[in-house]
Enzyme design. Structure first.
Site, short mmCIF file in Angstrom:
data_model
loop_
_atom_site.label_atom_id
_atom_site.label_comp_id
_atom_site.label_asym_id
_atom_site.label_seq_id
_atom_site.Cartn_x
_atom_site.Cartn_y
_atom_site.Cartn_z
CB SER A 195 -43.71 34.84 -27.99
OG SER A 195 -42.60 35.99 -27.58
CG ASP A 289 -37.81 38.90 -32.47
OD1 ASP A 289 -38.47 40.06 -31.71
OD2 ASP A 289 -38.38 38.19 -32.74
CG HIS A 319 -42.37 38.68 -31.49
ND1 HIS A 319 -40.72 38.15 -30.74
CD2 HIS A 319 -42.89 38.70 -30.59
CE1 HIS A 319 -41.49 36.89 -30.22
NE2 HIS A 319 -42.49 37.29 -29.80
#
Length: 371
Positions: A195, A289, A319
């Protein structure tokens, strides 16, 4: 409910027969030609019920809960030891930078004393959450499955330390490891993260390369942030109901990017004219996501610039799927895929065998000890 108890409950539910799981999860979710993984759907629904209605907790509570969830929901990885380390920061690198960066080094037990690949890792959390504690389960899994050492770095968080603080810390950490390979018994050096941490991995490798400095030999990026301020596409398709919400993404961007700062410059590589300087990369995205499209556009841009890039989309996942790896088979497989890519990337880009002072060759990319 305490996270260790919640983990046991979720593990038991994942083990139920498929019809029972479907009854708990609700109707099948299909969007953009993809089907949400049943285990993920069930866990997301139960976590939402456990959280209950109400406003999001304050940032300090979110940070605490992020760390607690990581340790409480993770599966124990055996055969890996860890120890705290400090990375010195040269004086005058940037204003208000601390004298050292805290870090944690993970080492598979069978690597003790040997030279190996090393992954410099940056945790996720929207540049505002997370720590070496929240990154611990993924780092242990990558160390064990890829057979490498992993150095997890604690970088400064927004909003107390907005851009460019986190990136400056990432560049300092990566540069330090590259210039002190022998201290870390490192052959090839990779950089990676998930991320926001994947963004720091990508941008720190790019920053060093564009300056003509040595950079990582390989980049591992899991569901990366690459293009702040965008709208439409996956940010609209998966705006709510799949863990990370688009409103969360926008909130994190507002914390990280100072008012008036062009959002593209610190977070995106999509418009960079010199992407060709980047090392080979592995980029993974999740089908459900909000950040999916920007990660896959980065893959296309890297390939267009001639950078060898392995791309994986895990269509049924969301995600942050690495956080479910101890519970969801599909998430575990995705993490194992990343570990395999890391092992292969390090093997293919590692330093060649070197001769010691007796003229003998060190094998498998490991330099012989010098007297």
């Amino acid at each position: 409910m305490k996270f260790p108890i919640l983990r046991r409950v979720l593990r038991a539910l994942v083990g139920l027969p498929r019809p029972a799981k479907r009854a708990l999860a609700g109707r099948r979710v299909q969007r953009d030609g993809q089907v949400l993984d049943l285990d993920v759907q069930m866990i997301l629904r139960l976590l939402a019920l456990a959280a209950g209605p109400g406003e999001d907790p304050p940032l300090t509570d979110q940070r605490r809960l992020t760390d607690e969830a990581a340790s409480g929901l993770a599966e124990v990885t055996r055969g890996v030891t860890s120890r705290a380390m400090s990375i010195p920061v040269p004086v005058g690198v940037t204003r208000d930078m601390p004298g050292v960066l805290d870090a944690r080094l993970y080492e598979p037990d069978d690597l003790a004393g040997a030279t190996s690949g090393l992954l410099v890792f940056f945790h996720g959390g929207g540049f505002a959450l997370g720590s070496v504690v929240s990154g611990d389960p993924l780092c242990r899994a990558l160390a064990q499955q890829a057979g490498v050492r992993v150095l997890s770095v604690e970088y400064r968080l927004a909003p107390e330390h907005p851009f460019p603080a986190g990136l400056a810390d990432a560049v300092v950490a990566l540069r330090h490891v590259l210039t002190h390979r022998e201290d870390f018994r490192a052959g090839a050096v990779a950089v990676g993260g998930d991320s926001a941490g994947a963004n720091l991995a990508l941008t720190s490798a790019h920053q060093l390369a564009r300056r003509g400095e040595p950079t990582a030999e390989f980049v591992l990026a899991l569901y990366p942030v690459t293009d702040a301020g965008r709208s439409g596409g996956s940010r609209e398709l998966f705006a709510d109901g799949f863990g990370l919400r688009t409103v969360d993404v926008e909130w994190f961007e507002g914390l990280y990017l100072p008012e008036g700062l062009d959002p593209i410059r610190p977070t995106a590589l999509l418009d960079a004219a010199d992407l060709g300087v980047m090392p080979p990369a592995y980029v993974a995205t999740a089908g459900f996501d909000p950040l999916r499209d920007e990660g896959e556009e980065l893959v296309a841009a890297l390939r267009a610039a001639g950078v060898p890039t392995v791309a994986r989309r895990f269509p049924g996942l969301v995600h942050g799927y690495a956080g479910f790896a101890g519970l969801v088979p599909a998430a575990r497989d995705a993490v194992l895929d990343a570990a395999s890519a890391l092992r292969a990337g390090i093997a293919l880009t590692g330093t060649p065998p070197q001769q010691d002072h007796h003229g003998q060759m060190a094998h498998e990319g490991v330099a012989a000890d010098r007297a």
